[in-house]
Design a protein around this motif. Structure first.
Motif, short mmCIF file in Angstrom:
data_model
loop_
_atom_site.label_atom_id
_atom_site.label_comp_id
_atom_site.label_asym_id
_atom_site.label_seq_id
_atom_site.Cartn_x
_atom_site.Cartn_y
_atom_site.Cartn_z
N TRP A 118 94.50 58.48 55.82
CA TRP A 118 93.52 59.13 57.10
C TRP A 118 94.22 60.60 57.25
CZ3 TRP A 118 92.50 57.73 62.57
CH2 TRP A 118 91.38 58.62 63.17
N LYS A 119 95.66 60.29 57.53
CA LYS A 119 96.14 61.46 57.88
C LYS A 119 95.90 62.70 56.83
CE LYS A 119 100.85 63.17 58.86
NZ LYS A 119 102.44 62.90 59.13
N GLN A 120 96.10 62.35 55.49
CA GLN A 120 95.94 63.37 54.42
C GLN A 120 94.70 63.97 54.37
OE1 GLN A 120 98.32 64.33 52.41
NE2 GLN A 120 99.97 63.11 53.70
N ALA A 121 93.56 63.11 55.19
CA ALA A 121 92.19 63.66 54.97
C ALA A 121 91.96 64.49 56.24
CB ALA A 121 91.22 62.64 55.05
N ILE A 122 92.96 64.59 57.23
CA ILE A 122 92.85 65.36 58.29
C ILE A 122 93.53 66.87 57.97
CG2 ILE A 122 93.40 65.71 61.06
CD1 ILE A 122 93.40 62.87 61.15
N THR A 123 92.36 67.82 57.98
CA THR A 123 92.85 69.18 57.62
C THR A 123 93.57 70.06 58.79
OG1 THR A 123 90.66 69.92 57.72
CG2 THR A 123 91.48 69.13 55.60
N GLU A 124 93.02 69.85 60.03
CA GLU A 124 93.41 70.73 60.87
C GLU A 124 93.87 69.81 62.20
OE1 GLU A 124 90.81 73.79 62.47
OE2 GLU A 124 90.49 74.52 60.12
N ASP A 125 95.06 70.08 62.81
CA ASP A 125 95.66 69.33 63.85
C ASP A 125 96.44 70.22 64.90
OD1 ASP A 125 96.73 67.35 65.50
OD2 ASP A 125 98.13 66.84 64.12
N LYS A 164 90.33 68.09 62.79
CA LYS A 164 89.14 68.20 61.75
C LYS A 164 89.52 67.59 60.62
CE LYS A 164 87.00 71.98 59.33
NZ LYS A 164 87.13 73.49 59.01
N GLY A 165 88.58 67.08 60.13
CA GLY A 165 88.47 65.95 58.79
C GLY A 165 87.58 65.23 58.56
#
Length: 447
Positions: free
Chosen positions: A91-98, A143-144
Motif C-alpha cells: 500500500w505504501k508503494q501505491a501512495i504517491t504523495e505524502d 494521494k494514492g
C-alpha cells in the motif's frame, strides 16, 4: 481518531445543505451518543479477538501502540515475511504523495510501530504475538490508491481514511476482511460502481462512502446487512432506491445529493425499524410521500426536500411523535397542511417552503409561538407574504390521483400495524390493516 461529523459535512456542499442548520444540534447530539456507542462496540469487538484487559494495558504490561509513540514491551518481533508487512508495504508503494510525512516511519518488519497503525494481541497462538487491529489515517492528505493486498490484514476491525486524496476503485478483496466493523472512505476521490465487496463483510457495522464519485445503482443487498449507519450522500448514485430499504436495521441512512430516481419504496414503512434519521434530499424522486413513512415511529430527522414529490402530505406523518426536523421543501406538494402534523410536540423545525400548499390551520400558525422554526414561503397560501403568484398557483396540477388524500384526524393505530389511509379522491375513503413485516397488501409475500 475522529470520524463522526455532521452527516452532510464536506468540502463541496451542494444545494439543500444549508437547510440542515436547524437540525445540526439535535443531529450532533445523536451522533455524539452514537460515537460513544461505536467506541464501546469497537472495544467489544477487539475483546472477542483477545483479552480485553490486555488491550486496555491492564496487567502484564501489554498494550496498544498507537501511531508508533510507544515501543512495544518485550515480546517477539513480527517477522519480515508477515503478510501484514507485505500488505502495508504494498500500500505504501501505491501512495504517491505524502506531504505530511505520515508514512516516514513505515520502515522495517514491526508494523505495530507504524504511524496510524493500531495493534492488539493475536487470538491465534500460531500467528505473531501482535496483529494489526485497525488503521486510522484520517486527514492525512495522502494521494494514492487502495491495493488488493490490504485484505491480508485479516484481523482488521476498523479502517478509517477519510479526508484524503485516494482515488480509483475499492478492491473486491475487501470482502476477505472478515472482522472489519467500521469502514470510512469518505471525502476522497473514489469512483466506479458501488464497492460490492463491502456487502460480503460479515461483521460490518458502519459504512461511510459519502463525498466521493461512486456511480451506478445501489445494490439491494446493502439494506439487508446488519449495519447501524449507512452514509452514501454526495456521490453520483442513480437508479431507484432498492425496495429492500425497508429491511435495514440502520439508525441513520443518508442517500442525499445523488441522482436517485423513482418513488420512495412504500414497503419501507412496514418494517420494525430503528431508523432515527432518513435523508433523501436533492435527488430526482417522484410520486407520493408514502403513507407508511408515518409508522417509522422512532424517526427524529426526515428530509425529503429538493425532489419532485407531489400530492398531499399524508396525515400518517402525525404518528412521528419523536420527530424533531421535518423537511419537505422544494417539491410539488399540494393541498392543505394537516393540522395534526403541526401538533407534533417534539417538532423543532418544519419546512414546507416552495411547494404549492393552499393553506394551513391555526395550529400551524401557532408554531412560531412554540419556538418551532416554520418555513412556508413560496407556496399558494392566501393572505400570507412571500407566496407564489396566482397564475403560477393556478397552473399546478394535483399530481397522480393516488397521491390525493382528504385531510383528517390523526390515523388510528399510530405505532402499531393499523392505519386509516385515504384511498383517493373520487374513489372514497377506506381502512385496512397493514400487513405484517415482509408482506405487501396487494401482492402477498415480498420476495
Amino acid at each position: 481518531m475522529p470520524r463522526v461529523r455532521h452527516h452532510l459535512q464536506g468540502s463541496n456542499p451542494t444545494k439543500g445543505t444549508h437547510l440542515f442548520q436547524a437540525q445540526v444540534s439535535s443531529s450532533n447530539l445523536l451522533w455524539e451518543e452514537m460515537h460513544k456507542q461505536s467506541i464501546v462496540f469497537l472495544f467489544l469487538s477487539l475483546a472477542s479477538l483477545h483479552n480485553v484487559m490486555a488491550y486496555m494495558g491492564v496487567g502484564g504490561g501489554i498494550g496498544v501502540w498507537i501511531n508508533g509513540q510507544n515501543a512495544p514491551p518485550s515480546s517477539p518481533s513480527i517477522p519480515s515475511q508477515s503478510r501484514e508487512f507485505q500488505a502495508l508495504q504494498a500500500w505504501k508503494q501505491a501512495i504517491t504523495e505524502d506531504p505530511k510525512g505520515i508514512l516516514s516511519n513505515w520502515v522495517g518488519p514491526n508494523v505495530c510501530t507504524y504511524k496510524g497503525v493500531y495493534c492488539s494481541d493475536s487470538p491465534d497462538q500460531t500467528a505473531p504475538s501482535n496483529v494489526v487491529a485497525g488503521i486510522d489515517l484520517n486527514k492525512a492528505n495522502l494521494k494514492g490508491i487502495l491495493v488488493k493486498e490490504l485484505s491480508y490484514l485479516s484481523h482488521l476491525t476498523f479502517f478509517h481514511i477519510n479526508t484524503n486524496r485516494f482515488s480509483g476503485t475499492v478492491p473486491d478483496s475487501f470482502r476477505d476482511l472478515q472482522l472489519l466493523t467500521e469502514l470510512d472512505l469518505s471525502n476522497n476521490q473514489f469512483s466506479g460502481p458501488f464497492p460490492t465487496g463491502t456487502v460480503f463483510i460479515p461483521q460490518l457495522f458502519f459504512l461511510d462512502l459519502r463525498f466521493n464519485q461512486f456511480s451506478g445503482e445501489i445494490p439491494d443487498e446493502l439494506f439487508q446487512k446488519n449495519l447501524d449507519a449507512i452514509f452514501l450522500n454526495d456521490n453520483q448514485f442513480e437508479g431507484e432506491i432498492p425496495p429492500s430499504l425497508w429491511s435495514s436495521p440502520a439508525s441513520v441512512i443518508t442517500l442525499a445529493n445523488n441522482k436517485l430516481t423513482g418513488t420512495i419504496p412504500t414497503t419501507f414503512g412496514y418494517m420494525s425499524s430503528r431508523a432515527k434519521e432518513l435523508l433523501l434530499l436533492n435527488n430526482k424522486l417522484t410520486g407520493c410521500i408514502p403513507e407508511t413513512l408515518g409508522y417509522l415511529t422512532g424517526m427524529e430527522v426526515l428530509d425529503l426536500s429538493f425532489n419532485s414529490l407531489n400530492g398531499h402530505v399524508p396525515g400518517s406523518l402525525s404518528c412521528l411523535t419523536g420527530i424533531e426536523v421535518l423537511n419537505v421543501a422544494h417539491n410539488q406538494l399540494t393541498g392543505e397542511l394537516p393540522d395534526v402534523l403541526c401538533d407534533l410536540k417534539r417538532l423543532a423545525n418544519l419546512s414546507v417552503a416552495f411547494n404549492f400548499f393552499s393553506g394551513f390551520s391555526q395550529e400551524c400558525n401557532q408554531l412560531p409561538n412554540r419556538n418551532v422554526g416554520f418555513d412556508f414561503m413560496g407556496n399558494c397560501i392566501p393572505g400570507q407574504d412571500m407566496q407564489r403568484s396566482q397564475p403560477e398557483c393556478n397552473g399546478v396540477s394535483g399530481g397522480d390521483l393516488s397521491c390525493l388524500r382528504i385531510p383528517g384526524n390523526r390515523p388510528v393505530g399510530c405505532g402499531t400495524a393499523q392505519a386509516t389511509l385515504g384511498i383517493g379522491i373520487g374513489v372514497g375513503i377506506g381502512s385496512f390493516e397493514l400487513p405484517p413485516v415482509g408482506l405487501s397488501a396487494s401482492m402477498g409475500p415480498v420476495p
